[in-house]
Design a protein around this motif. Structure first.
Motif, PDB file in Angstrom:
ATOM      1  N   GLU A   1       0.856  -1.243  -0.095  1.00 51.35           N
ATOM      2  CA  GLU A   1      -0.034  -0.013   0.052  1.00 51.35           C
ATOM      3  C   GLU A   1       0.808   1.379  -0.142  1.00 51.35           C
ATOM      4  OE1 GLU A   1       0.099  -2.357   2.607  1.00 51.35           O
ATOM      5  OE2 GLU A   1       0.972  -0.962   4.156  1.00 51.35           O
ATOM      6  N   ALA A   2       2.122   1.112   0.543  1.00 51.53           N
ATOM      7  CA  ALA A   2       3.033   2.306   0.087  1.00 51.53           C
ATOM      8  C   ALA A   2       3.499   2.605  -0.905  1.00 51.53           C
ATOM      9  CB  ALA A   2       4.076   2.094   1.388  1.00 51.53           C
ATOM     10  N   TYR A   3       3.487   1.685  -1.754  1.00 55.16           N
ATOM     11  CA  TYR A   3       4.102   1.899  -3.106  1.00 55.16           C
ATOM     12  C   TYR A   3       2.977   2.055  -4.420  1.00 55.16           C
ATOM     13  CZ  TYR A   3       8.134   0.559  -0.283  1.00 55.16           C
ATOM     14  OH  TYR A   3       9.104   0.478   0.746  1.00 55.16           O
ATOM     15  N   TRP A   4       2.662   0.956  -4.919  1.00 55.97           N
ATOM     16  CA  TRP A   4       2.120   1.099  -6.218  1.00 55.97           C
ATOM     17  C   TRP A   4       0.815   0.313  -6.216  1.00 55.97           C
ATOM     18  CZ3 TRP A   4       5.320   4.546  -7.095  1.00 55.97           C
ATOM     19  CH2 TRP A   4       6.801   4.527  -6.946  1.00 55.97           C
ATOM     20  N   PRO A   5       0.000   0.395  -7.333  1.00 60.79           N
ATOM     21  CA  PRO A   5      -1.164  -0.307  -7.365  1.00 60.79           C
ATOM     22  C   PRO A   5      -0.861  -1.966  -7.695  1.00 60.79           C
ATOM     23  CG  PRO A   5      -1.245   1.673  -8.795  1.00 60.79           C
ATOM     24  CD  PRO A   5       0.177   1.424  -8.290  1.00 60.79           C
ATOM     25  N   PRO A   6      -1.849  -2.747  -7.746  1.00 58.45           N
ATOM     26  CA  PRO A   6      -1.721  -4.250  -7.955  1.00 58.45           C
ATOM     27  C   PRO A   6      -1.240  -4.196  -9.501  1.00 58.45           C
ATOM     28  CG  PRO A   6      -3.894  -3.638  -7.155  1.00 58.45           C
ATOM     29  CD  PRO A   6      -3.343  -2.433  -7.159  1.00 58.45           C
ATOM     30  N   GLY A   7      -0.055  -5.369  -9.426  1.00 57.22           N
ATOM     31  CA  GLY A   7       0.572  -5.811 -10.638  1.00 57.22           C
ATOM     32  C   GLY A   7       1.499  -4.837 -11.040  1.00 57.22           C
ATOM     33  N   HIS A   8       1.873  -3.673 -10.402  1.00 57.85           N
ATOM     34  CA  HIS A   8       3.099  -2.971 -10.616  1.00 57.85           C
ATOM     35  C   HIS A   8       4.191  -3.190  -9.690  1.00 57.85           C
ATOM     36  CE1 HIS A   8      -0.418  -0.913 -12.241  1.00 57.85           C
ATOM     37  NE2 HIS A   8       0.549  -0.126 -12.881  1.00 57.85           N
ATOM     38  N   ALA A   9       4.935  -4.033 -10.240  1.00 58.94           N
ATOM     39  CA  ALA A   9       5.877  -5.058  -9.247  1.00 58.94           C
ATOM     40  C   ALA A   9       6.828  -4.145  -8.212  1.00 58.94           C
ATOM     41  CB  ALA A   9       6.750  -5.909 -10.163  1.00 58.94           C
ATOM     42  N   LEU A  10       7.278  -4.518  -7.167  1.00 61.00           N
ATOM     43  CA  LEU A  10       8.169  -4.147  -6.508  1.00 61.00           C
ATOM     44  C   LEU A  10       9.503  -4.771  -6.873  1.00 61.00           C
ATOM     45  CD1 LEU A  10       6.514  -3.747  -2.849  1.00 61.00           C
ATOM     46  CD2 LEU A  10       6.288  -2.171  -4.873  1.00 61.00           C
ATOM     47  N   GLY A  11      10.643  -4.080  -6.292  1.00 66.28           N
ATOM     48  CA  GLY A  11      11.992  -4.444  -6.668  1.00 66.28           C
ATOM     49  C   GLY A  11      12.863  -4.723  -5.349  1.00 66.28           C
ATOM     50  N   TYR A  12      14.128  -5.030  -5.657  1.00 63.27           N
ATOM     51  CA  TYR A  12      15.110  -5.238  -4.543  1.00 63.27           C
ATOM     52  C   TYR A  12      15.165  -4.269  -3.465  1.00 63.27           C
ATOM     53  CZ  TYR A  12      19.842  -6.647  -2.455  1.00 63.27           C
ATOM     54  OH  TYR A  12      20.611  -6.817  -1.794  1.00 63.27           O
ATOM     55  N   GLU A  13      15.183  -2.832  -4.079  1.00 64.06           N
ATOM     56  CA  GLU A  13      15.102  -1.717  -3.211  1.00 64.06           C
ATOM     57  C   GLU A  13      14.201  -1.474  -2.539  1.00 64.06           C
ATOM     58  OE1 GLU A  13      14.691  -1.845  -6.505  1.00 64.06           O
ATOM     59  OE2 GLU A  13      13.133  -0.429  -7.250  1.00 64.06           O
ATOM     60  N   HIS A  14      13.048  -2.032  -2.651  1.00 60.61           N
ATOM     61  CA  HIS A  14      11.668  -1.723  -1.882  1.00 60.61           C
ATOM     62  C   HIS A  14      12.019  -2.437  -0.535  1.00 60.61           C
ATOM     63  CE1 HIS A  14      10.155  -0.531  -5.594  1.00 60.61           C
ATOM     64  NE2 HIS A  14       9.591   0.484  -5.005  1.00 60.61           N
ATOM     65  N   GLN A  15      12.758  -3.661  -0.424  1.00 57.92           N
ATOM     66  CA  GLN A  15      13.049  -4.236   0.680  1.00 57.92           C
ATOM     67  C   GLN A  15      13.426  -3.478   1.841  1.00 57.92           C
ATOM     68  OE1 GLN A  15      14.976  -7.837  -0.367  1.00 57.92           O
ATOM     69  NE2 GLN A  15      13.940  -8.015  -2.278  1.00 57.92           N
ATOM     70  N   PHE A  16      14.587  -2.621   1.288  1.00 59.65           N
ATOM     71  CA  PHE A  16      15.225  -1.669   2.413  1.00 59.65           C
ATOM     72  C   PHE A  16      14.632  -0.563   2.645  1.00 59.65           C
ATOM     73  CE2 PHE A  16      19.382  -4.062   1.970  1.00 59.65           C
ATOM     74  CZ  PHE A  16      19.469  -4.741   0.710  1.00 59.65           C
ATOM     75  N   ILE A  17      13.881  -0.135   1.975  1.00 56.83           N
ATOM     76  CA  ILE A  17      12.967   1.138   2.253  1.00 56.83           C
ATOM     77  C   ILE A  17      11.806   0.738   3.243  1.00 56.83           C
ATOM     78  CG2 ILE A  17      11.361   2.907   1.199  1.00 56.83           C
ATOM     79  CD1 ILE A  17      12.500   2.415  -1.475  1.00 56.83           C
ATOM     80  N   SER A  18      11.462  -0.519   2.974  1.00 55.32           N
ATOM     81  CA  SER A  18      10.255  -0.867   3.991  1.00 55.32           C
ATOM     82  C   SER A  18      10.986  -1.310   5.338  1.00 55.32           C
ATOM     83  CB  SER A  18       9.613  -2.253   3.345  1.00 55.32           C
ATOM     84  OG  SER A  18       8.957  -1.826   2.303  1.00 55.32           O
ATOM     85  N   GLN A  19      12.312  -1.999   5.298  1.00 53.76           N
ATOM     86  CA  GLN A  19      12.967  -1.966   6.552  1.00 53.76           C
ATOM     87  C   GLN A  19      13.270  -0.537   7.225  1.00 53.76           C
ATOM     88  OE1 GLN A  19      15.716  -5.132   7.381  1.00 53.76           O
ATOM     89  NE2 GLN A  19      16.532  -4.381   8.791  1.00 53.76           N
ATOM     90  N   ALA A  20      13.643   0.247   6.572  1.00 52.44           N
ATOM     91  CA  ALA A  20      13.971   1.542   7.005  1.00 52.44           C
ATOM     92  C   ALA A  20      12.854   2.133   7.714  1.00 52.44           C
ATOM     93  CB  ALA A  20      14.358   2.504   6.038  1.00 52.44           C
ATOM     94  N   ALA A  21      11.547   2.035   7.103  1.00 52.05           N
ATOM     95  CA  ALA A  21      10.414   2.408   7.528  1.00 52.05           C
ATOM     96  C   ALA A  21       9.775   1.616   8.875  1.00 52.05           C
ATOM     97  CB  ALA A  21       9.019   2.062   6.611  1.00 52.05           C
ATOM     98  N   ASP A  22      10.045   0.348   9.107  1.00 55.55           N
ATOM     99  CA  ASP A  22      10.019  -0.377  10.313  1.00 55.55           C
ATOM    100  C   ASP A  22      10.904  -0.101  11.192  1.00 55.55           C
ATOM    101  OD1 ASP A  22       8.682  -3.430   8.661  1.00 55.55           O
ATOM    102  OD2 ASP A  22       7.742  -1.888   9.813  1.00 55.55           O
ATOM    103  N   MET A  23      12.117   0.072  11.028  1.00 51.88           N
ATOM    104  CA  MET A  23      13.043   0.509  11.950  1.00 51.88           C
ATOM    105  C   MET A  23      12.576   1.941  12.858  1.00 51.88           C
ATOM    106  SD  MET A  23      16.878  -0.970  10.594  1.00 51.88           S
ATOM    107  CE  MET A  23      16.693   0.099   9.432  1.00 51.88           C
ATOM    108  N   ILE A  24      12.174   2.789  11.739  1.00 50.52           N
ATOM    109  CA  ILE A  24      11.786   3.970  12.208  1.00 50.52           C
ATOM    110  C   ILE A  24      10.549   3.944  13.057  1.00 50.52           C
ATOM    111  CG2 ILE A  24      10.845   6.396  11.585  1.00 50.52           C
ATOM    112  CD1 ILE A  24      12.694   6.501   9.054  1.00 50.52           C
ATOM    113  N   ARG A  25       9.584   3.219  12.676  1.00 51.34           N
ATOM    114  CA  ARG A  25       8.484   2.842  13.409  1.00 51.34           C
ATOM    115  C   ARG A  25       8.987   2.403  14.882  1.00 51.34           C
ATOM    116  NH1 ARG A  25       6.166   0.547   8.374  1.00 51.34           N
ATOM    117  NH2 ARG A  25       4.325   1.639   7.820  1.00 51.34           N
ATOM    118  N   GLU A  26       9.565   1.374  14.960  1.00 51.62           N
ATOM    119  CA  GLU A  26       9.950   0.744  16.414  1.00 51.62           C
ATOM    120  C   GLU A  26      10.833   1.924  17.162  1.00 51.62           C
ATOM    121  OE1 GLU A  26      10.104  -3.963  16.203  1.00 51.62           O
ATOM    122  OE2 GLU A  26      12.209  -3.046  17.042  1.00 51.62           O
TER     123      GLU A  26
END
Ligand code: SOE
Length: 384
Positions: free
Chosen positions: A316-341
């Motif tokens: 939900e933070a990125y793109w509509p259905p079917g618009h694929a995510l990439g390797y870089e999104h894993q790191f962006i999502s981890q940065a978000a989770d670390m900031i959340r915690e």
């Protein structure tokens, strides 16, 4: 207005770029209580580091790593240096009251990993956090698979099959720290089995209690030196091993840098009584699912496109259905989770802390013992 989280990065290589991209993007895609500020980047050569800072948007550049832990402005230090430097950099940062985000594996040796775990436990009492970039947990397909297992959709687990296959390590690949046992600790094993062991334990919610039947192989003993001539490669090119999980499930793991035809195939398959799932990061938006509860006539493997916001985590933070995510999104999502915690909230899926990463390091170490002594190695005592 979110308060700043002043970040310092050590290392300007592949992971330095992936993490710079994450810190510069995280507050664009996620609404968070803290605003990641790219405060300082530290590299071995000051001129190169200045150029890196300019390109990626870091506020300042230094070649003096000791400045970072002493800088009162810095809140978090991101460590992407070779494995033998993780302990010194992370322990200094924690002692300086900084949160730490360290690349995997936690360290090159179990002793270093244990010291890092203990330093993180001490710092935790002061509210300081210490994480490891086991980024694959944040592929939406992997986070969703974790949920399927947690909900009991696979039932009793029988098999966990992890493979991390790359093929960049052929005889023409020149020496780097990754081929030096004194710097890396091990080769494909610590680099790649670290990921797939963490992935297997995260998705199953289980832990490995025994390692056996390990094989450690170094096919290539001499490699071209960057400065000309050749030099010794002193690490494994592949390690495979069998494992038992606390639940009774049986595991098999394999890591290789010589798996011709596989560029970056980090794979996990889990077979349970009620169903099976299979994931390969080379097709990171897809999850293969086999539902053993449907009638036999309709039973078969299905490919789930894990790009549906509100169903598959992080999408939900990125793109509509079917618009694929990439390797870089894993790191962006981890940065978000670390900031959340760090700001008192919760990660979407569990972050790997130094205790988790130490448990993974114990498995890696046990596999090398098993290979070298040709015996099973028990991991039943969690504090070893
Ligand atoms: C090299 O094997 C490498 O960059 C690993 O170190 C990373 O962790 C992996 O994500 C990609 O391959």
């Amino acid at each position: 207005m979110p308060r700043p989280l002043n970040v310092a990065l050590i290392g300007t290589g592949f992971m330095g770029r992936a993490h710079s991209n994450a810190w510069m993007s995280v507050n664009k895609f996620f609404d968070l209580p803290l605003d990641a500020v790219m405060h300082t980047v530290c590299g071995s050569d000051l001129e190169d580091t200045r150029a890196f800072a300019e390109r990626w948007g870091w506020g300042r550049a230094t070649a003096t790593v000791s400045e970072l832990a002493a800088d009162d402005e810095i809140d978090l230090i991101d460590v992407t240096t070779p494995n033998d430097l993780h302990r010194a950099h992370a322990v200094a940062a924690l002692a300086g009251g900084k949160h730490v985000a360290c690349e995997k594996p936690l360290a090159g040796t179990l002793d270093d990993a244990r010291a890092m775990r203990d330093a993180a436990r001490t710092a935790r009492a002061r509210g300081t956090r210490a994480y490891v970039w086991f980024n694959y947990r944040r592929c939406p397909a992997v986070a969703y698979a974790h949920g399927l297992v947690a909900e009991g959709r696979l039932g009793r687990l029988y098999h966990v099959r992890g493979q991390y296959l790359q093929d960049w390590g052929g005889p023409a690949t020149p020496l780097s720290w990754r081929f030096d046992a004194a710097r890396a600790g091990s080769g494909a094993h610590g680099d790649l089995n670290a990921h797939v062991v963490d992935l297997a334990c995260f998705v199953t919610g289980d832990e490995i209690t025994e390692v056996t039947g390990a094989v450690e192989t170094r096919f290539i003993r001499e490699r071209p030196s960057p400065g000309g001539g050749t030099g010794p490669s002193t690490v494994d090119d592949c390690v495979g091993f069998l494992a038992r999980f606390r639940s009774g499930a049986v595991g098999s793991f394999e890591a290789s840098r010589l798996a011709t035809g596989h560029a970056n195939s980090n794979r996990l398959e889990i077979n349970g009584e009620l169903g099976s799932l299979s994931f390969d990061v080379e097709r990171m938006n897809e999850l293969e699912w086999f539902d053993n509860t449907v009638d036999a006539g309709r039973r078969g493997w299905t490919t789930i496109m894990c790009t549906t916001a509100g169903v598959h985590p992080y999408v939900e933070a990125y793109w509509p259905p079917g618009h694929a995510l990439g390797y870089e999104h894993q790191f962006i999502s981890q940065a978000a989770d670390m900031i959340r915690e760090i700001s008192g909230g919760s990660a979407v899926v569990a972050l790997a802390d130094f205790d988790d990463a130490y448990r993974t390091q114990r498995v890696l170490d046990a596999a090398l013992i098993s290979a070298r002594q040709r015996q099973a190695v028990s991991l039943d005592d969690p504090e070893q």
